[in-house]
Design an enzyme around this catalytic site. Structure first.
Site, PDB file in Angstrom:
ATOM      1  CD  GLU A  47      27.732   5.614 -22.048  1.00 58.91           C
ATOM      2  OE1 GLU A  47      27.797   4.422 -21.711  1.00 58.91           O
ATOM      3  OE2 GLU A  47      28.123   6.023 -23.150  1.00 58.91           O
TER       4      GLU A  47
ATOM      5  CE1 TYR B 150      31.465   2.079 -20.456  1.00 57.82           C
ATOM      6  CE2 TYR B 150      29.304   2.512 -19.498  1.00 57.82           C
ATOM      7  CZ  TYR B 150      30.144   2.473 -20.592  1.00 57.82           C
ATOM      8  OH  TYR B 150      29.688   2.855 -21.808  1.00 57.82           O
TER       9      TYR B 150
ATOM     10  CG  ASP C 216      32.576  -1.685 -22.619  1.00 56.28           C
ATOM     11  OD1 ASP C 216      33.756  -1.729 -23.015  1.00 56.28           O
ATOM     12  OD2 ASP C 216      31.610  -1.831 -23.380  1.00 56.28           O
TER      13      ASP C 216
END
Length: 349
Positions: free
Chosen positions: A46, A129, A147
């Site tokens: 991520e 996020y 996102d």
DNA sequence: AAAACGTGGGC
DNA sequence: TGCCCAAGTTT
């Protein structure tokens, strides 16, 4: 618009049929055979995926995981080694924060990542996020992951015509109405996959979209124009000079850039700060030669024209700035510096 | 809260 | 070719 739960289920059905294979992804079939997502791998992927395409991340992720299989391994790595491995991926503050975060989790949290939004957000390099993505994907928490894909999908699905970034709160609220309690991690990845493959920025493939009958933007014929954005300001041109020196034994004169700011913590070629005019600032007295060509590179917020000077340096050379790297791998350099290296190397032959 | 912060691929 | 944009965070 149908019930949010029904829509989430519908998207999950689509995801089960179309999910793309990615090295960090644990699919339903994996889970059926007892494979659980590794929070460390989820976190690593991520962070790499922040503002970065799947195609660019793939090999970096695989390499990082092979080099440092656990958060303890990464925490114990040398800074320069990690920065070198990150070179080329961009947004280098991510790599600095990656190490900081790994050292906190390894040293203070016994190698265990927090499983709450608050705990995750307290770590370096983890914002709204990434915290939601880790909580949902690694820990199965029903957090709303927002996102750029999600914003685009929601803007179209709900026909939200106010421009970004002002519309971000509304887009987040819209997304929250759809977040399911079941399989929230798969759902988050499903929306992002939808945005990456069907609900694309230009020419969305509405005809094959699992949400085509729910989409207000499509019904109004404005899907492809959404989300609207405020006009962006033009990029100025900055200029500078890079000094690429090679010692007789083949060592290159490089410097480690300051922790903060552009290309922070990365290797680079000595030279003054870039600005409206180029400033001569040779790192050592030598016969610096102008190379015919210059490097053109565009950063997020400015264009750069980088003039090049090359020199062969004697063994007894003592530079005012920088240090000699006996074996410099071009892949350890950020892209703009690698471009300079490529041009200078041919000029030095 | 606006600006800083990389890079590569697509059109 | 130059612009758009991408699984954002920090200050």
């Amino acid at each position: 618009m149908r019930d949010g739960q029904v829509m989430a289920d519908e998207l999950l059905d689509w995801y089960d049929r179309h999910a793309r294979v990615m090295p960090w992804r644990v699919g339903p079939r994996d889970r059926a055979s007892g494979i659980a997502p590794d929070p460390y791998a989820v976190w690593l992927s991520e962070v790499m995926l922040q503002q970065t395409t799947v195609a660019a991340v793939r090999d970096y992720f695989t390499r990082f995981l092979a080099l440092w299989p656990s958060v303890h391994d990464l925490a114990a790595a040398e800074d320069a080694r990690v920065m070198g491995e990150w070179a080329g991926l961009g947004y280098y503050a991510r790599a600095r924060n990656l190490l900081k975060c790994a050292r906190v989790v390894s040293g203070e949290l016994d190698g265990v990542f927090p499983d709450t939004l608050e705990g995750l957000m307290a770590l370096p390099g983890i914002g709204p996020y990434t915290a939601a993505a880790i909580a949902a994907i690694a820990f199965g928490r029903p957090e709303t992951v927002v996102d750029g894909n999600v914003e685009r999908v929601m803007a179209r699905l709900f026909a939200i015509t106010d421009p970004m970034p002002g519309s971000k709160p509304a887009l987040r609220e819209a997304a929250a109405t759809l977040t399911p309690n079941l399989r929230p991690g798969d759902y988050a990845q499903a929306v992002m996959d939808l945005g990456a493959t069907i609900c694309t920025p230009k020419s969305p493939a509405c005809g094959i979209c699992p949400w085509r009958d729910d989409c207000a933007g499509r019904a109004e014929g404005i899907a492809a124009e959404l989300p609207r954005r405020e006009a962006k300001k033009p990029k100025p041109l900055r200029v500078g000079i890079a000094y690429v020196g090679r010692r007789e034994d083949g060592a290159w004169l490089v410097e480690t850039r300051p922790e903060r700011g552009l290309l922070g913590g990365m290797l680079g070629w000595p030279g003054a700060d870039w600005g409206e005019v180029a400033i001569e600032a040779p790192p050592v007295d030598a016969d610096w030669r102008d190379v015919g060509e210059d490097v053109r590179h565009t950063f997020t917020h400015f264009h750069l024209r980088l003039d090049l000077r090359v020199a062969r340096l004697p063994m007894d050379c003592v530079p005012e700035r920088g240090h000699f790297a006996p074996k410099l791998a071009p892949s350890d350099l950020p892209t703009v510096m690698r471009k300079a290296f490529d041009l200078a190397r041919s000029a030095l032959d």
